[in-house]
Design a protein around this motif. Sequence first.
Motif, PDB file in Angstrom:
ATOM      1  N   GLU A  33       4.039 -19.398 -12.558  1.00 37.41           N
ATOM      2  CA  GLU A  33       4.063 -20.610 -11.726  1.00 37.41           C
ATOM      3  C   GLU A  33       2.711 -20.771 -11.040  1.00 37.41           C
ATOM      4  O   GLU A  33       2.225 -19.844 -10.403  1.00 37.41           O
ATOM      5  CB  GLU A  33       5.215 -20.502 -10.717  1.00 37.41           C
ATOM      6  CG  GLU A  33       5.184 -21.511  -9.583  1.00 37.41           C
ATOM      7  CD  GLU A  33       5.200 -22.972 -10.041  1.00 37.41           C
ATOM      8  OE1 GLU A  33       6.037 -23.329 -10.884  1.00 37.41           O
ATOM      9  OE2 GLU A  33       4.334 -23.743  -9.559  1.00 37.41           O
ATOM     10  N   HIS A  39       8.013 -25.125  -3.923  1.00 31.69           N
ATOM     11  CA  HIS A  39       6.893 -25.837  -3.279  1.00 31.69           C
ATOM     12  C   HIS A  39       7.135 -27.354  -3.328  1.00 31.69           C
ATOM     13  O   HIS A  39       7.995 -27.820  -4.084  1.00 31.69           O
ATOM     14  CB  HIS A  39       5.597 -25.481  -4.028  1.00 31.69           C
ATOM     15  CG  HIS A  39       5.659 -25.899  -5.469  1.00 31.69           C
ATOM     16  ND1 HIS A  39       5.417 -27.184  -5.864  1.00 31.69           N
ATOM     17  CD2 HIS A  39       6.001 -25.229  -6.599  1.00 31.69           C
ATOM     18  CE1 HIS A  39       5.570 -27.278  -7.179  1.00 31.69           C
ATOM     19  NE2 HIS A  39       5.934 -26.103  -7.643  1.00 31.69           N
ATOM     20  N   SER A  43       8.562 -31.947  -8.591  1.00 34.32           N
ATOM     21  CA  SER A  43       9.682 -32.897  -8.664  1.00 34.32           C
ATOM     22  C   SER A  43      10.971 -32.367  -8.057  1.00 34.32           C
ATOM     23  O   SER A  43      11.980 -33.064  -8.094  1.00 34.32           O
ATOM     24  CB  SER A  43       9.966 -33.231 -10.133  1.00 34.32           C
ATOM     25  OG  SER A  43       8.801 -33.634 -10.788  1.00 34.32           O
ATOM     26  N   SER A  44      10.999 -31.132  -7.550  1.00 33.25           N
ATOM     27  CA  SER A  44      12.288 -30.501  -7.222  1.00 33.25           C
ATOM     28  C   SER A  44      12.465 -30.156  -5.740  1.00 33.25           C
ATOM     29  O   SER A  44      13.190 -29.227  -5.422  1.00 33.25           O
ATOM     30  CB  SER A  44      12.464 -29.227  -8.061  1.00 33.25           C
ATOM     31  OG  SER A  44      12.500 -29.518  -9.427  1.00 33.25           O
ATOM     32  N   ARG A  49      19.815 -33.595  -4.235  1.00 32.64           N
ATOM     33  CA  ARG A  49      19.799 -34.375  -5.474  1.00 32.64           C
ATOM     34  C   ARG A  49      21.229 -34.803  -5.785  1.00 32.64           C
ATOM     35  O   ARG A  49      22.176 -34.071  -5.472  1.00 32.64           O
ATOM     36  CB  ARG A  49      19.283 -33.550  -6.668  1.00 32.64           C
ATOM     37  CG  ARG A  49      17.803 -33.206  -6.643  1.00 32.64           C
ATOM     38  CD  ARG A  49      16.951 -34.454  -6.821  1.00 32.64           C
ATOM     39  NE  ARG A  49      15.524 -34.154  -6.914  1.00 32.64           N
ATOM     40  CZ  ARG A  49      14.685 -34.089  -5.882  1.00 32.64           C
ATOM     41  NH1 ARG A  49      15.110 -34.272  -4.659  1.00 32.64           N
ATOM     42  NH2 ARG A  49      13.401 -33.852  -6.074  1.00 32.64           N
ATOM     43  N   ILE A  50      21.354 -35.934  -6.459  1.00 33.51           N
ATOM     44  CA  ILE A  50      22.674 -36.446  -6.842  1.00 33.51           C
ATOM     45  C   ILE A  50      23.095 -35.849  -8.179  1.00 33.51           C
ATOM     46  O   ILE A  50      22.268 -35.711  -9.088  1.00 33.51           O
ATOM     47  CB  ILE A  50      22.619 -37.993  -6.979  1.00 33.51           C
ATOM     48  CG1 ILE A  50      22.370 -38.633  -5.615  1.00 33.51           C
ATOM     49  CG2 ILE A  50      23.881 -38.548  -7.632  1.00 33.51           C
ATOM     50  CD1 ILE A  50      22.098 -40.131  -5.659  1.00 33.51           C
ATOM     51  N   CYS A 310       7.324 -37.369  -3.947  1.00 33.33           N
ATOM     52  CA  CYS A 310       7.830 -36.540  -5.049  1.00 33.33           C
ATOM     53  C   CYS A 310       7.425 -37.231  -6.350  1.00 33.33           C
ATOM     54  O   CYS A 310       7.147 -38.430  -6.346  1.00 33.33           O
ATOM     55  CB  CYS A 310       9.348 -36.486  -4.912  1.00 33.33           C
ATOM     56  SG  CYS A 310      10.154 -35.322  -6.005  1.00 33.33           S
ATOM     57  N   ALA A 336      12.764 -32.760 -18.545  1.00 32.90           N
ATOM     58  CA  ALA A 336      14.045 -33.365 -18.167  1.00 32.90           C
ATOM     59  C   ALA A 336      13.886 -33.993 -16.814  1.00 32.90           C
ATOM     60  O   ALA A 336      14.307 -33.462 -15.797  1.00 32.90           O
ATOM     61  CB  ALA A 336      15.141 -32.322 -18.171  1.00 32.90           C
ATOM     62  N   LYS A 343      20.184 -32.460 -11.958  1.00 29.83           N
ATOM     63  CA  LYS A 343      21.588 -32.046 -12.140  1.00 29.83           C
ATOM     64  C   LYS A 343      21.787 -31.255 -13.428  1.00 29.83           C
ATOM     65  O   LYS A 343      22.749 -30.514 -13.550  1.00 29.83           O
ATOM     66  CB  LYS A 343      22.504 -33.277 -12.120  1.00 29.83           C
ATOM     67  CG  LYS A 343      22.282 -34.220 -13.287  1.00 29.83           C
ATOM     68  CD  LYS A 343      23.119 -35.473 -13.207  1.00 29.83           C
ATOM     69  CE  LYS A 343      22.615 -36.514 -12.250  1.00 29.83           C
ATOM     70  NZ  LYS A 343      21.223 -36.998 -12.488  1.00 29.83           N
TER      71      LYS A 343
HETATM   72  C1  LIG Z   1      12.270 -38.582  -5.498  1.00 31.18           C
HETATM   73  C2  LIG Z   1      13.072 -37.964  -6.608  1.00 31.18           C
HETATM   74  C3  LIG Z   1      14.451 -38.096  -6.593  1.00 31.18           C
HETATM   75  C4  LIG Z   1      15.216 -37.540  -7.629  1.00 31.18           C
HETATM   76  N1  LIG Z   1      16.578 -37.644  -7.570  1.00 31.18           N
HETATM   77  C5  LIG Z   1      17.332 -37.023  -8.509  1.00 31.18           C
HETATM   78  C6  LIG Z   1      18.748 -36.990  -8.379  1.00 31.18           C
HETATM   79  O1  LIG Z   1      19.298 -37.490  -7.398  1.00 31.18           O
HETATM   80  N2  LIG Z   1      19.446 -36.356  -9.341  1.00 31.18           N
HETATM   81  C7  LIG Z   1      18.858 -35.755 -10.411  1.00 31.18           C
HETATM   82  O2  LIG Z   1      19.569 -35.194 -11.259  1.00 31.18           O
HETATM   83  N3  LIG Z   1      17.509 -35.753 -10.554  1.00 31.18           N
HETATM   84  C8  LIG Z   1      16.746 -36.381  -9.635  1.00 31.18           C
HETATM   85  N4  LIG Z   1      15.376 -36.373  -9.732  1.00 31.18           N
HETATM   86  C9  LIG Z   1      14.746 -35.758 -10.899  1.00 31.18           C
HETATM   87  C10 LIG Z   1      14.691 -34.257 -10.768  1.00 31.18           C
HETATM   88  O3  LIG Z   1      14.357 -33.869  -9.466  1.00 31.18           O
HETATM   89  C11 LIG Z   1      13.718 -33.727 -11.800  1.00 31.18           C
HETATM   90  O4  LIG Z   1      14.212 -34.128 -13.068  1.00 31.18           O
HETATM   91  C12 LIG Z   1      13.609 -32.222 -11.777  1.00 31.18           C
HETATM   92  O5  LIG Z   1      13.330 -31.780 -10.482  1.00 31.18           O
HETATM   93  C13 LIG Z   1      12.517 -31.792 -12.755  1.00 31.18           C
HETATM   94  O6  LIG Z   1      12.394 -30.384 -12.722  1.00 31.18           O
HETATM   95  P1  LIG Z   1      11.217 -29.698 -13.552  1.00 31.18           P
HETATM   96  O7  LIG Z   1      11.511 -28.267 -13.594  1.00 31.18           O
HETATM   97  O8  LIG Z   1      11.014 -30.440 -14.839  1.00 31.18           O
HETATM   98  O9  LIG Z   1       9.899 -29.998 -12.697  1.00 31.18           O
HETATM   99  P2  LIG Z   1       9.349 -29.196 -11.419  1.00 31.18           P
HETATM  100  O10 LIG Z   1      10.476 -28.746 -10.574  1.00 31.18           O
HETATM  101  O11 LIG Z   1       8.280 -30.019 -10.817  1.00 31.18           O
HETATM  102  O12 LIG Z   1       8.752 -27.872 -12.051  1.00 31.18           O
HETATM  103  C14 LIG Z   1       7.620 -27.839 -12.859  1.00 31.18           C
HETATM  104  C15 LIG Z   1       6.845 -26.607 -12.422  1.00 31.18           C
HETATM  105  O13 LIG Z   1       5.854 -26.272 -13.382  1.00 31.18           O
HETATM  106  C16 LIG Z   1       4.736 -25.764 -12.673  1.00 31.18           C
HETATM  107  N5  LIG Z   1       3.565 -25.822 -13.580  1.00 31.18           N
HETATM  108  C17 LIG Z   1       3.057 -26.923 -14.150  1.00 31.18           C
HETATM  109  N6  LIG Z   1       1.997 -26.626 -14.934  1.00 31.18           N
HETATM  110  C18 LIG Z   1       1.853 -25.267 -14.857  1.00 31.18           C
HETATM  111  C19 LIG Z   1       0.946 -24.360 -15.440  1.00 31.18           C
HETATM  112  N7  LIG Z   1      -0.050 -24.756 -16.267  1.00 31.18           N
HETATM  113  N8  LIG Z   1       1.060 -23.036 -15.150  1.00 31.18           N
HETATM  114  C20 LIG Z   1       2.054 -22.601 -14.298  1.00 31.18           C
HETATM  115  N9  LIG Z   1       2.915 -23.445 -13.712  1.00 31.18           N
HETATM  116  C21 LIG Z   1       2.845 -24.763 -13.989  1.00 31.18           C
HETATM  117  C22 LIG Z   1       4.659 -26.690 -11.470  1.00 31.18           C
HETATM  118  O14 LIG Z   1       3.855 -26.173 -10.440  1.00 31.18           O
HETATM  119  C23 LIG Z   1       6.135 -26.810 -11.111  1.00 31.18           C
HETATM  120  O15 LIG Z   1       6.525 -25.829 -10.182  1.00 31.18           O
HETATM  121  C24 LIG Z   1      14.577 -36.888  -8.707  1.00 31.18           C
HETATM  122  C25 LIG Z   1      13.180 -36.746  -8.723  1.00 31.18           C
HETATM  123  C26 LIG Z   1      12.433 -37.268  -7.669  1.00 31.18           C
HETATM  124  C27 LIG Z   1      10.940 -37.104  -7.700  1.00 31.18           C
END
Ligand SMILES: Cc1cc2nc3c(=O)[nH]c(=O)nc-3n(C[C@H](O)[C@H](O)[C@H](O)COP(=O)(O)OP(=O)(O)OC[C@H]3O[C@@H](n4cnc5c(N)ncnc54)[C@H](O)[C@@H]3O)c2cc1C
Length: 380
Positions: A33, A39, A43-44, A49-50, A310, A336, A343
């Motif tokens: 990470e 942090h 996006s998380s 979250r819903i 976010c 995703a 969710k």
């Molecule tokens: C305002 C907002 C409201 C939302 N509401 C909802 C909701 O109500 N219900 C729902 O189901 N979803 C909702 N979502 C969507 C949901 O939050 C996201 O789909 C989800 O959090 C995505 O998770 P992720 O693991 O893909 O991304 P992240 O949690 O962002 O994780 C990606 C990680 O990869 C790390 N990373 C990236 N590149 C590198 C690298 N080269 N080396 C090491 N680490 C790296 C980043 O630092 C980060 O920690 C919402 C999103 C937002 C922004």
Amino acid sequence: MVTYDVVVVGLGGAGSSTVYHAARSGARTLGLEQFGPVHPHGSSHGSTRIYRTAYLEGPQYVPMVRRAQQLWFSLQEASGERIVRKTGGLMIGRPEGPTVAGAKATAAALSLEHAILSPSEVADRFPQFVLNESEVALWDPNAGVLFPETCIRVHSAGAVDAGAELHYGEAVQRWNADTEGVTVRTRAGEYRARSLVVTAGSWTAGVVADLALPLEIERQFMLWFPPTDLSTTGPERMPVFLWDRGPDEHTYGIPNFGDGVKVGSWRGKITPRPEAADREFHESDAAPIRGFVARCLRGVGARESTHTSCLYTNAPDRHFLIGRHPSHPRVVVISACSGHGFKFTSVIGEIAARLARHEEPGFDLTPFDPARFRPRPSTA
Ligand SMILES: Cc1cc2nc3c(=O)[nH]c(=O)nc-3n(C[C@H](O)[C@H](O)[C@H](O)COP(=O)(O)OP(=O)(O)OC[C@H]3O[C@@H](n4cnc5c(N)ncnc54)[C@H](O)[C@@H]3O)c2cc1C
């Protein structure tokens, strides 16, 4: 060089669940990470979250939604932490609009429990919401709230308990795949693994640059409105909601868990890269949401008490990417988001861990093929 069965890039929502499932399946697992644990740069974050079941984005999501909910409730039971809270949900809008019609089509196709409520029925059952006469609400009893920071913390701790190594502050700079495995490079060193899982959120297009994924980054704000009526705005009385008043007014909300009723919009500011996102809170970010709150919600103050930004990572069709890299079968690519992915992160981790171990994913992933945006070879 240290070798692993699975290396996971990114330990946000999807990555923390992937290391959890991979390590618990017996795989020697490394998670990398770039920032610290849990942090606010991706996006998380943002407390809540819903989750919902009558899925307006299509019935293809429902098998994964059901498994995801099972996993969240079991994680809550096993950890004793607050992971998930059922509140029910309302999808509000014109009957023919995408939110109500989409949720209704999925509910009808899969015989899911639901009800269509008129404005007066909503006023009787849920006086917090003020619908206009042309709107209805679809009631989804199997909807509620997840607590993302706790989900990530509990998944990460569970992965470590099962033997995973998690390195924070270590960004993946490059990777190379061959027929035997994958070599991953960071500033701190080089790692070798049988499989690589990319769960890099808004950074995904850069990490798998060779795929030229047409992912768009959209900066959003979430706002918290202080309750003026505690009896109707808590999770025991107020359901989560999605409210669609046409393409320019697409709003969602989450009841008060002590920090206020959270309201956000599905429309944000497009940014070329995550690092370039404008994190400043402008009047133009606040005004449409304050206007919505004044017109449509009862029991909350007119001005937000706090806000945070976010990032969404949107695919052109707003559907997920879950599958193997088309040229490197040892690399699994997950994106995703498109604003609705959290969710699913419990089940996505389970699927990603299975793909990394060359096992059957347990779901039809055809609609989520990461290669679907590649230009098709010309047949002329
Ligand atoms: C305002 C907002 C409201 C939302 N509401 C909802 C909701 O109500 N219900 C729902 O189901 N979803 C909702 N979502 C969507 C949901 O939050 C996201 O789909 C989800 O959090 C995505 O998770 P992720 O693991 O893909 O991304 P992240 O949690 O962002 O994780 C990606 C990680 O990869 C790390 N990373 C990236 N590149 C590198 C690298 N080269 N080396 C090491 N680490 C790296 C980043 O630092 C980060 O920690 C919402 C999103 C937002 C922004």
